[in-house]
Structures are given as C-alpha cells and as structure tokens.
Design an enzyme around this catalytic site. Sequence first.
Site, PDB file in Angstrom:
ATOM      1  N   VAL A  34       6.476  -8.562   2.534  1.00 46.81           N
ATOM      2  CA  VAL A  34       7.467  -9.224   1.687  1.00 46.81           C
ATOM      3  C   VAL A  34       8.840  -9.242   2.364  1.00 46.81           C
ATOM      4  CG1 VAL A  34       8.100  -7.170   0.312  1.00 46.81           C
ATOM      5  CG2 VAL A  34       8.206  -9.434  -0.719  1.00 46.81           C
ATOM      6  N   ASP A  35       9.131  -8.228   3.150  1.00 46.74           N
ATOM      7  CA  ASP A  35      10.393  -8.139   3.894  1.00 46.74           C
ATOM      8  C   ASP A  35      10.542  -9.346   4.836  1.00 46.74           C
ATOM      9  OD1 ASP A  35      12.726  -7.067   4.895  1.00 46.74           O
ATOM     10  OD2 ASP A  35      11.783  -5.398   5.946  1.00 46.74           O
ATOM     11  N   TYR A 122       2.602   0.392   3.459  1.00 46.74           N
ATOM     12  CA  TYR A 122       2.941   1.790   3.163  1.00 46.74           C
ATOM     13  C   TYR A 122       1.849   2.513   2.373  1.00 46.74           C
ATOM     14  CZ  TYR A 122       7.707   1.565   5.107  1.00 46.74           C
ATOM     15  OH  TYR A 122       8.797   1.466   5.944  1.00 46.74           O
TER      16      TYR A 122
HETATM   17  P1  ADP Z   1       5.565  -1.831   1.887  1.00 54.11           P
HETATM   18  O1  ADP Z   1       5.933  -1.575   3.332  1.00 54.11           O
HETATM   19  O2  ADP Z   1       6.606  -1.300   0.930  1.00 54.11           O
HETATM   20  O3  ADP Z   1       4.178  -1.396   1.567  1.00 54.11           O
HETATM   21  P2  ADP Z   1       4.748  -4.646   2.076  1.00 54.11           P
HETATM   22  O4  ADP Z   1       5.624  -5.824   2.261  1.00 54.11           O
HETATM   23  O5  ADP Z   1       3.758  -4.344   3.141  1.00 54.11           O
HETATM   24  O6  ADP Z   1       5.713  -3.418   1.745  1.00 54.11           O
HETATM   25  O7  ADP Z   1       3.951  -4.813   0.715  1.00 54.11           O
HETATM   26  C1  ADP Z   1       4.498  -4.662  -0.552  1.00 54.11           C
HETATM   27  C2  ADP Z   1       3.818  -5.628  -1.511  1.00 54.11           C
HETATM   28  O8  ADP Z   1       4.389  -6.919  -1.374  1.00 54.11           O
HETATM   29  C3  ADP Z   1       2.307  -5.797  -1.264  1.00 54.11           C
HETATM   30  O9  ADP Z   1       1.638  -5.670  -2.509  1.00 54.11           O
HETATM   31  C4  ADP Z   1       2.210  -7.222  -0.723  1.00 54.11           C
HETATM   32  O10 ADP Z   1       0.991  -7.836  -1.109  1.00 54.11           O
HETATM   33  C5  ADP Z   1       3.371  -7.886  -1.416  1.00 54.11           C
HETATM   34  N1  ADP Z   1       3.899  -9.139  -0.828  1.00 54.11           N
HETATM   35  C6  ADP Z   1       3.807  -9.608   0.440  1.00 54.11           C
HETATM   36  N2  ADP Z   1       4.446 -10.784   0.549  1.00 54.11           N
HETATM   37  C7  ADP Z   1       4.960 -11.073  -0.700  1.00 54.11           C
HETATM   38  C8  ADP Z   1       5.715 -12.142  -1.255  1.00 54.11           C
HETATM   39  N3  ADP Z   1       6.103 -13.183  -0.522  1.00 54.11           N
HETATM   40  N4  ADP Z   1       6.049 -12.081  -2.578  1.00 54.11           N
HETATM   41  C9  ADP Z   1       5.682 -11.036  -3.345  1.00 54.11           C
HETATM   42  N5  ADP Z   1       4.976  -9.984  -2.879  1.00 54.11           N
HETATM   43  C10 ADP Z   1       4.617  -9.997  -1.575  1.00 54.11           C
END
Ligand code: ADP
Length: 171
Positions: A34-35, A122
């Site tokens: 998501v980042d 994570y």
């Molecule tokens: P972390 O490092 O905190 O685990 P991630 O980005 O890998 O963060 O994942 C956190 C959540 O965000 C996951 O459930 C993933 O499926 C979700 N995610 C990824 N892309 C998006 C998006 N564009 N919008 C909403 N959620 C998302």
Amino acid sequence: MIEKLGILQGDITKLATDAIVNAANSSLLGGGGVDGAIHRAAGPQLLEECRSLRGCNTGEAKITKGYNLPAKWIIHTVGPIWSNGRSGEPEALRSCYLECFKLAVKHDIKTIAFPAISCGVYGFPVDQAARIAIGTTIEFLKREQSLEGVSFVCFGDQDYETYVEVFGELC
Ligand code: ADP
C-alpha cells in the site's frame, strides 16, 4: 457510533476521505504494498516531504499532505513486524491506530480510511489485526466525538471477509 464505521474493499488511494493512512516502513521513504501505491498515486512531492520527516518509529505516526490523491492528508504509521505475538506486536498495532486518531483530531480531520496495517509483508494475522483495528476504533469513538467516519479498506477478498466477520462480533 457504529454507524460511523465502514468496511470497504478496494484501493485506498482512490478514496476522497479527509485522510488516508499509509502502512509505511520506518524510513518513510516508500516501499511495496500500500505504501508503494500511495507514493505512486500521490506523486513525487510526497517523497520530498517524507524525506524532511526523518523517519518514524514503530507504533507512531506522522502526517503529510495528500498531493495528487483525492484525500487531503496522508497519515503515515509504522506497524509492527509480526514475530510470535508476544513481542509487543498487539500493543504496537493498537498504538498505530491511537496515534493516527490523535493526529486526525489535531488536524480537524473528520473522515479517515485505514488499510490493514501490518497485514501484508509484516505478517500480522488478519483476524487478530482486525480485532485490534476495530476494537481500538470503537473505544476511541466512544470518547471523542469529532471524527465522523472511519473506514477500513481491505484489498483482498479474504481480508475483507475477515474484517466483516470481526465487525459482526464486535459491533
Ligand atoms: P505492511 O508492511 O504494514 O504489512 P503492506 O502494504 O504489505 O503493509 O500490507 C498492508 C495491507 O495493505 C495488506 O492487507 C495489503 O493487501 C493491503 N494493500 C496493498 N495495496 C493496497 C491498496 N492499494 N489499497 C488498500 N490496501 C492495500
């Protein structure tokens, strides 16, 4: 109070809430998941502002503008990396939500959307994370009236189903 909560499925970068939350890493300089999606959608000025913040500790949060996003603000928080559940992960995740709410109140944010913090790379178990996310939010909304809407945005089908189930149990 419960009417202020919503569970959505989709891409958080598309939401026109006052703020969206980023599940960032401690560098705040972008990453995957998501980042990465938030940095791509917000544009390069976001990285510039993030550089000036000099990182963020686990369980804490920092705020930036939303730049090219429909959301006005981005609250960046650093979730815990799951190891065994007994290394302070639940407390750290709860702190992420509380610190985001603190910043929201401070910046007069009325509507906010959270991704499933820590549930991607994570490795936090989604059912436990959803309980913390929704439970902490309910607790906060009981004592602070200024927030008008809190959405939990799930990307995948399975995460969405889990959130809906936990929501049913807690609300
Ligand atoms: P972390 O490092 O905190 O685990 P991630 O980005 O890998 O963060 O994942 C956190 C959540 O965000 C996951 O459930 C993933 O499926 C979700 N995610 C990824 N892309 C998006 C998006 N564009 N919008 C909403 N959620 C998302």
